[in-house]
Scaffold this motif. Structure first.
Motif, PDB file in Angstrom:
ATOM      1  N   ARG A  73       0.818  -1.217   0.000  1.00 22.80           N
ATOM      2  CA  ARG A  73       0.000   0.000   0.000  1.00 22.80           C
ATOM      3  C   ARG A  73       0.853   1.268   0.000  1.00 22.80           C
ATOM      4  O   ARG A  73       0.443   2.298  -0.537  1.00 22.80           O
ATOM      5  N   PHE A  74       2.026   1.180   0.641  1.00 25.40           N
ATOM      6  CA  PHE A  74       2.847   2.391   0.797  1.00 25.40           C
ATOM      7  C   PHE A  74       3.453   2.832  -0.535  1.00 25.40           C
ATOM      8  O   PHE A  74       3.221   3.966  -0.961  1.00 25.40           O
ATOM      9  N   PRO A  75       4.192   1.950  -1.237  1.00 28.08           N
ATOM     10  CA  PRO A  75       4.668   2.375  -2.561  1.00 28.08           C
ATOM     11  C   PRO A  75       3.520   2.599  -3.544  1.00 28.08           C
ATOM     12  O   PRO A  75       3.633   3.442  -4.435  1.00 28.08           O
ATOM     13  N   GLN A  76       2.423   1.869  -3.405  1.00 30.12           N
ATOM     14  CA  GLN A  76       1.269   2.093  -4.298  1.00 30.12           C
ATOM     15  C   GLN A  76       0.775   3.530  -4.139  1.00 30.12           C
ATOM     16  O   GLN A  76       0.570   4.241  -5.131  1.00 30.12           O
ATOM     17  N   TYR A  77       0.602   3.940  -2.901  1.00 28.36           N
ATOM     18  CA  TYR A  77       0.100   5.302  -2.679  1.00 28.36           C
ATOM     19  C   TYR A  77       1.128   6.336  -3.117  1.00 28.36           C
ATOM     20  O   TYR A  77       0.791   7.355  -3.718  1.00 28.36           O
TER      21      TYR A  77
END
Ligand SMILES: [Fe+2]
Length: 268
Positions: A73-77
């Motif tokens: 979720r972190f790199p996606q966001y």
């Protein structure tokens, strides 16, 4: 897997999360939502594992899966500013890539690494795939329950907030209008798990989440669902039509049946 591994994973996780925080308030809220979600999923996982009397090494493995299930979720966001996989990237696949690339699990035996990565990879799949390995299947079912239980919490809290205080990416950019789609509602009434591809409004998204009640694997999950009153909290945010009233009774009845009935075939 040892307690030392577990402590390393926990500190790696918080350092990795902090590396994504910027001065932007909206981004901070969205990322914090996922960081906080992760810690709650870990808590749910400990509770379910305890009720199943999992031995301590398996409990730690389960908790590691919980800790890393949404790491993507972190790199996606950071790259796409959204949590909507269909318009960005599959966050589960991305999560497994991050863990492999960074060599995070390197101290664990091969089979444990494989189990963790497989469970993360399929945690968000529409249904549990036909995996041969008994352990992987167990951990996959565990993360799917622990995750769903906390998504219900996140949404009940999200919907209780005025729009200006909500984490903007949590609603996947879906319109918050009084409409819902008949086909999503009828799917839930037919005891089917609704698919995100049919979801058009925020109400549809909530109906889809309600349909997850048919996709729980462990008795403790049903107990927690009732204890925490998530079904009622979510239903109360839907339009108060006759059809939604009927749905509410239907789901409560289903939950009561599952709690009263013999242990499900999914139970260990
Ligand atoms: Fe996820």
């Amino acid at each position: 897997m040892t307690e030392k591994d577990m402590r390393f994973f926990q500190s790696w996780f918080s350092q990795y999360c902090s590396s994504f925080y910027t001065g932007n308030e909206e981004d901070r809220k969205n990322l914090l939502l996922k960081e906080d979600h992760t810690l709650h999923v870990c808590e749910n996982m400990r509770r379910i594992a305890k009720d199943l009397s999992l031995e301590s090494a398996k409990g730690m493995l389960a908790e590691t899966i919980a800790l890393f299930h949404d790491i993507g979720r972190f790199p996606q966001y950071a790259e796409y500013k959204t949590f909507r996989d269909s318009i960005s990237v599959n966050h589960a696949t991305l999560g497994t890539e991050v863990l492999s690339r960074e060599g995070v699990l390197g101290t664990l035996p091969e089979n444990e690494q494989r189990t963790i990565l497989q469970a993360i990879k399929f945690h968000n799949a529409y249904a549990v795939p036909d995996l041969r390995d008994y352990d992987t299947l167990l951990f996959l079912k565990l993360i799917r329950d622990a995750d769903k239980l906390d998504i219900w919490r996140v949404f009940a809290e999200y919907l209780a907030l005025p729009e200006k205080d909500r984490a903007s990416a949590a609603g996947l950019g879906l319109p918050d209008i009084p409409e819902y789609s008949e086909n999503v509602l009828s799917c839930v009434l037919n005891k089917g798990v609704a698919s995100l591809s049919r979801v058009k409004t925020l109400n549809d998204f909530i109906l889809m989440q309600l349909s997850w009640v048919y996709d729980l694997n462990f008795r403790t999950s049903f107990i927690l669902l009732r204890e925490r009153n998530y079904l009622k909290k979510l239903i109360s945010t839907l339009p108060s039509t006759e059809a939604i009233g009927k749905l509410s009774l239907f789901l409560e009845e289903y939950l009561t049946e599952r709690l009263q009935g013999a242990p499900s075939h999914h139970d260990l």
